[in-house]
Design an enzyme around this catalytic site. Structure first.
Site, PDB file in Angstrom:
ATOM      1  N   GLY A 140       0.829  -1.196   0.000  1.00  0.00           N
ATOM      2  CA  GLY A 140       0.000   0.000   0.000  1.00  0.00           C
ATOM      3  C   GLY A 140       0.859   1.239   0.000  1.00  0.00           C
ATOM      4  N   CYS A 141       0.447   2.253  -0.766  1.00  0.00           N
ATOM      5  CA  CYS A 141       1.326   3.383  -1.029  1.00  0.00           C
ATOM      6  C   CYS A 141       1.502   4.286   0.170  1.00  0.00           C
ATOM      7  CB  CYS A 141       0.776   4.184  -2.213  1.00  0.00           C
ATOM      8  SG  CYS A 141       0.701   3.220  -3.723  1.00  0.00           S
ATOM      9  N   ALA A 142       0.646   4.207   1.170  1.00  0.00           N
ATOM     10  CA  ALA A 142       0.739   5.134   2.295  1.00  0.00           C
ATOM     11  C   ALA A 142       1.385   4.497   3.514  1.00  0.00           C
ATOM     12  CB  ALA A 142      -0.661   5.644   2.654  1.00  0.00           C
TER      13      ALA A 142
END
Length: 294
Positions: free
Chosen positions: A116-118
């Site tokens: 996940g990018c965050a």
């Protein structure tokens, strides 16, 4: 615009059998299909004897990913002496060894960084380094920008083969040098940072390109690497723009075909080519990087 891939030192190998698997399914018409699916696997990173993090990655260039992660998290300094990077494929472990213990080995507890990018970025450590970095003066010619994005969009990649992937490119003028992909854009950035560290690459005249959003994380890592120009096909976040302006980073987003938007560091731009002379992107080019990354 002529396409040449000769400038690449490293570029994706979309047909590497380790990076995708074939999965059977059906399409929207109920017909049987076989689809290439991107592989992700865990990689646990140690700094000397301290376990730091477990990352999900496609598994190529684990040594560069490990070095780049530690550098971009401010856990390894550019003048630290790395005595070895050992990778055990069976254990899915990479160990970075330094001549002396660093200040950061006990700072972070174990955490899992997903695709996940965050997830999983230690902003505090990165922000500590921000005020100490002065980005070099540089220029960005629009002819370089058009040529660079054209070449990247035409380069065979894992994204075109299987999707679910992010890409980052280190370039000099209009010439892409190193193109890395991974399930998380932070991993792709870190691989390039690791390559630059290992090869003692001067960042002063380089351009960094990403398929993903221009978030605070992307901006901080580009600044951390000392690169003065960051370009993306995608858009911006407000904090990303604020940090870029504070650091003097040139921030170019929505770079597709002849269009782009500069929200920071526009003084580096040199308009040396009429956009009317640049052919429009094909529909295939416009799709590249627009679904998984926006």
């Amino acid at each position: 615009m002529a396409l040449s891939l000769d400038s690449y030192l490293i570029r994706p190998d979309p047909h590497d059998p380790r990076l995708t698997v074939k999965v059977d399914g059906i399409d929207q018409n109920g017909r049987a299909i076989t689809s290439a699916v991107t592989v992700e696997r865990p990689l646990t990173l140690y700094l000397n004897a301290q376990e730091i993090v477990t990352m999900m990655t496609i598994g190529d260039h684990p040594d560069l990913l490990a070095l780049g992660y530690l550098l971009n998290q401010n856990m390894l300094q550019a003048d630290d002496q790395v005595t070895g990077v050992d990778y055990d494929e069976d254990l899915a472990v990479v160990v970075v060894r330094t001549a002396h213990h660093t200040d950061y080995e006990g700072k972070l507890k174990k955490r899992t960084q997903t695709s996940g990018c965050a997830q999983g970025t230690a902003f505090g450590d990165m922000m500590e380094a921000l005020d100490k970095i002065v980005l070099p003066p540089a220029e960005l010619r629009t002819s370089w920008l058009y040529g660079l994005t054209h070449t990247i969009n035409q380069t065979p990649s894992l994204y075109l083969e299987a999707g679910a992937i992010h890409g980052c490119v280190l370039a000099k003028s209009a010439n892409p040098l190193v193109y890395m992909e991974d399930v998380g854009r932070h991993n792709a950035v870190d691989k390039i940072a690791g390559w630059m560290f290992r090869n003692a690459v001067d960042p002063a005249d380089k351009i960094f390109y990403t398929t993903g959003r221009l978030t605070s994380e992307m901006v901080l890592k580009t600044i951390r690497m000392g690169i003065p120009v960051l370009v993306s096909r995608s858009g911006f976040t407000a904090w990303g723009v604020e940090l870029a302006r504070k650091a003097g980073l040139t921030l170019i987003g929505r770079a597709r075909g002849t269009r782009f938007v500069a929200l920071a560091g526009a003084e580096r731009l040199i308009f040396d080519l009429d956009p009317a002379k640049i052919p429009e992107e094909t529909s295939r080019q416009r799709r590249k990087g627009s679904s998984d990354d926006d």
